[in-house]
Design a protein around this motif. Structure first.
Motif, short mmCIF file in Angstrom:
data_model
loop_
_atom_site.label_atom_id
_atom_site.label_comp_id
_atom_site.label_asym_id
_atom_site.label_seq_id
_atom_site.Cartn_x
_atom_site.Cartn_y
_atom_site.Cartn_z
N GLN A 191 0.91 -1.27 -0.33
CA GLN A 191 0.36 0.02 -0.49
C GLN A 191 0.66 1.06 -0.11
O GLN A 191 0.52 2.70 -0.91
N ASN A 192 1.93 0.93 0.70
CA ASN A 192 2.83 2.48 0.36
C ASN A 192 3.46 2.62 -0.15
O ASN A 192 3.70 3.63 -1.18
N LEU A 193 3.43 0.95 -1.06
CA LEU A 193 4.47 1.62 -2.94
C LEU A 193 2.89 2.10 -3.74
O LEU A 193 3.27 2.97 -4.56
N ARG A 194 2.10 1.58 -3.59
CA ARG A 194 0.75 2.50 -3.84
C ARG A 194 0.47 3.34 -4.06
O ARG A 194 0.53 4.68 -5.47
N ASP A 195 0.89 3.84 -2.82
CA ASP A 195 0.62 5.13 -2.34
C ASP A 195 1.85 6.18 -3.56
O ASP A 195 1.29 6.79 -3.91
N ASN A 210 -8.04 7.90 7.82
CA ASN A 210 -7.51 6.56 7.56
C ASN A 210 -6.25 6.55 6.93
O ASN A 210 -5.10 5.26 7.00
N ARG A 211 -6.35 6.88 5.73
CA ARG A 211 -5.06 5.70 5.12
C ARG A 211 -3.69 6.51 5.20
O ARG A 211 -4.00 7.40 5.62
N THR A 212 -3.15 4.99 4.78
CA THR A 212 -2.00 6.00 5.71
C THR A 212 -0.99 6.07 4.10
O THR A 212 -0.05 5.47 3.16
N ASP A 213 -1.71 7.50 3.27
CA ASP A 213 -0.71 7.82 1.90
C ASP A 213 0.34 8.78 1.89
O ASP A 213 1.29 7.92 2.95
N GLY A 214 0.89 8.16 0.63
CA GLY A 214 2.52 8.93 0.43
C GLY A 214 2.39 9.90 0.65
O GLY A 214 1.76 11.27 1.36
N LEU A 227 11.89 0.53 -14.52
CA LEU A 227 10.90 -0.08 -12.74
C LEU A 227 9.48 0.58 -12.34
O LEU A 227 9.05 -0.47 -11.68
N THR A 228 9.23 1.05 -12.67
CA THR A 228 7.45 1.72 -11.47
C THR A 228 7.09 1.58 -12.47
O THR A 228 5.78 1.14 -12.08
N ASP A 229 7.36 0.49 -13.86
CA ASP A 229 6.32 0.13 -15.20
C ASP A 229 6.18 -1.47 -13.88
O ASP A 229 4.81 -2.03 -14.02
N LEU A 230 7.35 -1.82 -13.82
CA LEU A 230 7.46 -3.20 -12.82
C LEU A 230 6.55 -2.99 -11.39
O LEU A 230 5.33 -4.09 -11.26
N LEU A 231 6.57 -1.91 -11.03
CA LEU A 231 6.39 -1.82 -9.06
C LEU A 231 4.89 -1.76 -10.07
O LEU A 231 3.68 -1.89 -9.14
N HIS A 232 3.86 -0.82 -10.93
CA HIS A 232 2.30 -1.15 -10.71
C HIS A 232 1.94 -2.16 -11.19
O HIS A 232 0.78 -2.47 -10.57
N GLN A 233 2.86 -2.97 -11.85
CA GLN A 233 2.32 -4.22 -12.19
C GLN A 233 2.67 -4.78 -10.40
O GLN A 233 1.31 -5.92 -10.75
N ILE A 234 3.18 -4.92 -9.68
CA ILE A 234 3.09 -5.83 -8.44
C ILE A 234 1.66 -5.68 -7.76
O ILE A 234 0.86 -6.44 -7.25
N THR A 235 1.80 -4.13 -7.79
CA THR A 235 0.53 -3.47 -6.86
C THR A 235 -0.79 -4.18 -7.14
O THR A 235 -1.63 -3.96 -6.66
#
Length: 514
Positions: free
Chosen positions: A306-310, A346-350, A324-332
């Protein structure tokens, strides 16, 4: 253990009365509380790595000379396999803020103040601690450099990314890794990088002042790393609002020790280190969870995702590493990391910013403070109708009342004979009031106020809210208003609503639907 007891007896001149093993950290060191017959205690440490022990002893002595809040080293064995240090007590910051963490990130004012005191002290050890420090004594290396960055990024690649079974082009990923490492190491390297700055490694004295332990993995490096490590720890679940305020506290404190970069530059660099720290953590969680099958680390992966997604919601130019960011988007987007929707507050946004301003408030910030009553839930709303002739309804919750609305300014059907023996629950009275229209205008701002209040109470996990409507006899206008507000709140928010038409002897419960 034998060597540690020999060291203690040599230093103290007598044998201890009691020795107790303490819960260990993530390293191979063992900690013991050693107590003499007078009740005085010290901490004994046994470590298998002489170099690691040497690093701690050197750093602790250096920091003590700089008058920093760290344990004092009292005695060291000749082979540096064990040592004694002052006992800083049993209360860590991690324990002190447990309530806020277990409440899903709803930290009360006392807990927030402890976090602020800690984050204000961080530049002290980073900048003052670095002055005169011989970094060649650091373990396992003296400096945060490209090689160490690439090591951690490859740890992420092999221990986490490959475990997701996402196909990727390794040379392209390596090229982005090298660009990322170059950017991370381009920052000034004149501070002490704590490396493991987390709530478990901060002890609190009786006044709530922070003292730092377990800094033996530190080295020369940029100060952003520790801030990112502390504030983006996934399990802490800091709200966007609180995280922003703590960054602000750090930025202001930093000014006392060095010339600070512009806010724009500070935000940009911090964002890079937050991403790096997130990948580093995922690598560790992957190894401990996927390979060692430790449940705690497996459970920690979704909050880190979720931290990564934010982070990935920041403008694309924040992270100029497209592959790299494209791969990270795929992971999320992987089903095992499906996003759980939460209320915005309540969200722990970036670390989002408005025009790169760390000071400006934002609509998504959520509540600024929380109290000791937060996080208990679920909310129950009580709505009363009553006659002013017989006094206000009693508040049995212990919270002190709530809202009281006076309906006597509106047209009273009780003045007319056809309505004198019926109530605001009856169709004839309802038609009279609604055709007249005054009660509808009266209730418009009441609904707006009630909506806002219920939403905030739901966000904060409060348990009780009370609304009361009074009129002359507690029979018509107040009954109509109480009934309609109760039904509205139950329908709109799904909360349990208890209706009490006091003068009519009628009580009704509208059950929660969510």
């Amino acid at each position: 253990m034998k060597k540690l007891l020999e060291l203690y007896s040599s230093w103290r001149g007598k044998s201890p009365l009691n020795i107790e093993r303490l819960e260990g950290a993530g390293s191979n060191r063992a900690y013991y509380r050693i107590v003499d017959k007078d009740g005085q205690s010290v901490i004994g440490v046994v470590g298998t790595s002489r170099d690691e022990n040497h690093a701690f002893v050197y750093l602790a002595n250096h920091f003590a000379q700089r008058q920093l809040p760290v344990p004092r080293v009292l005695a060291v064995s000749a082979d540096e396999t064990c040592y004694l240090q002052t006992d800083l007590g049993n209360t860590s910051l991690f324990d002190a803020i447990r309530g806020g963490r277990e409440a899903g990130g709803r930290y009360n004012l006392k807990e927030q103040q402890l976090l602020r005191r800690t984050i204000r002290e961080l530049p002290n050890i980073q900048l003052r601690g670095a002055r005169g420090l011989d970094f060649s004594n650091c373990y396992p290396q003296p400096e945060f450099d490209t090689e160490s960055v690439l090591y951690d990024l490859n740890y992420f690649k092999y221990c986490f990314l490959k475990a997701t079974e996402i196909d990727f082009h390794e040379p392209k990923l390596e090229a982005n890794f090298r660009l990322f490492a170059k950017d991370l190491t381009a920052e000034r390297m004149d501070s002490f990088l704590y490396r493991d700055f987390q709530a478990r490694n901060i002890m609190l004295d009786s006044n709530g002042s922070p003292h730092f332990i377990d800094f033996q993995g530190g080295r020369r490096g940029p100060f952003y790393y520790d801030l990112a490590s502390f504030l983006w720890q996934a399990s802490a679940k800091y709200s966007f609002k609180l995280r922003r305020e703590l960054v602000f506290e750090y930025y202001n404190s930093l000014k006392n020790y060095t010339e600070v970069p512009s806010k724009h530059h500070f935000v940009e660099r911090l964002s890079l280190f937050v991403l790096f720290r997130t990948l580093q953590v995922l690598g560790a969680y992957g190894f401990r969870g996927y390979f060692e099958r430790k449940r705690y680390f497996i459970d920690s992966i979704p909050p880190a995702i979720q931290n990564l997604r934010d982070l990935l919601e920041l403008p694309a130019e924040t992270f100029p590493y497209p592959y790299l960011t494209d791969l990270l988007h795929q992971i999320t987007l992987l089903p095992q990391f499906a996003q759980i929707e939460e209320p915005a507050a309540n969200r722990t946004d970036g670390f989002r910013t408005t025009q790169h301003d760390i000071y400006t408030a934002h609509p998504l910030d959520g509540p600024a403070t929380f109290s000791k009553y937060d996080g208990r839930g679920p909310l129950r709303v009580r709505v009363f109708s009553f006659s002013y002739r017989k006094g206000l309804p009693e508040d049995t919750s212990g919270n002190g009342g709530g809202y009281v609305f006076d309906c006597r300014s509106t047209h009273n059907p009780g003045r007319y004979e056809p309505y004198k023996k019926i109530t605001g629950l009856d169709e004839a009275v309802i038609r009279f009031l609604e055709d007249d229209g005054e009660i509808l205008e009266f209730l418009k701002p009441v609904y707006q106020l009630a909506n806002h209040h219920v939403e905030r109470y739901l966000q904060r996990g409060f348990t009780d809210l009370m609304f009361s409507f009074g009129c002359t006899g507690g029979q018509h206008r107040s009954v109509y208003s109480a009934q309609h507000l109760a039904e509205h709140l139950n329908r709109k928010y799904g909360v349990e609503v208890i209706i009490n038409h006091r003068e009519q002897g009628i009580t009704q419960t509208l059950p929660a639907t969510r």
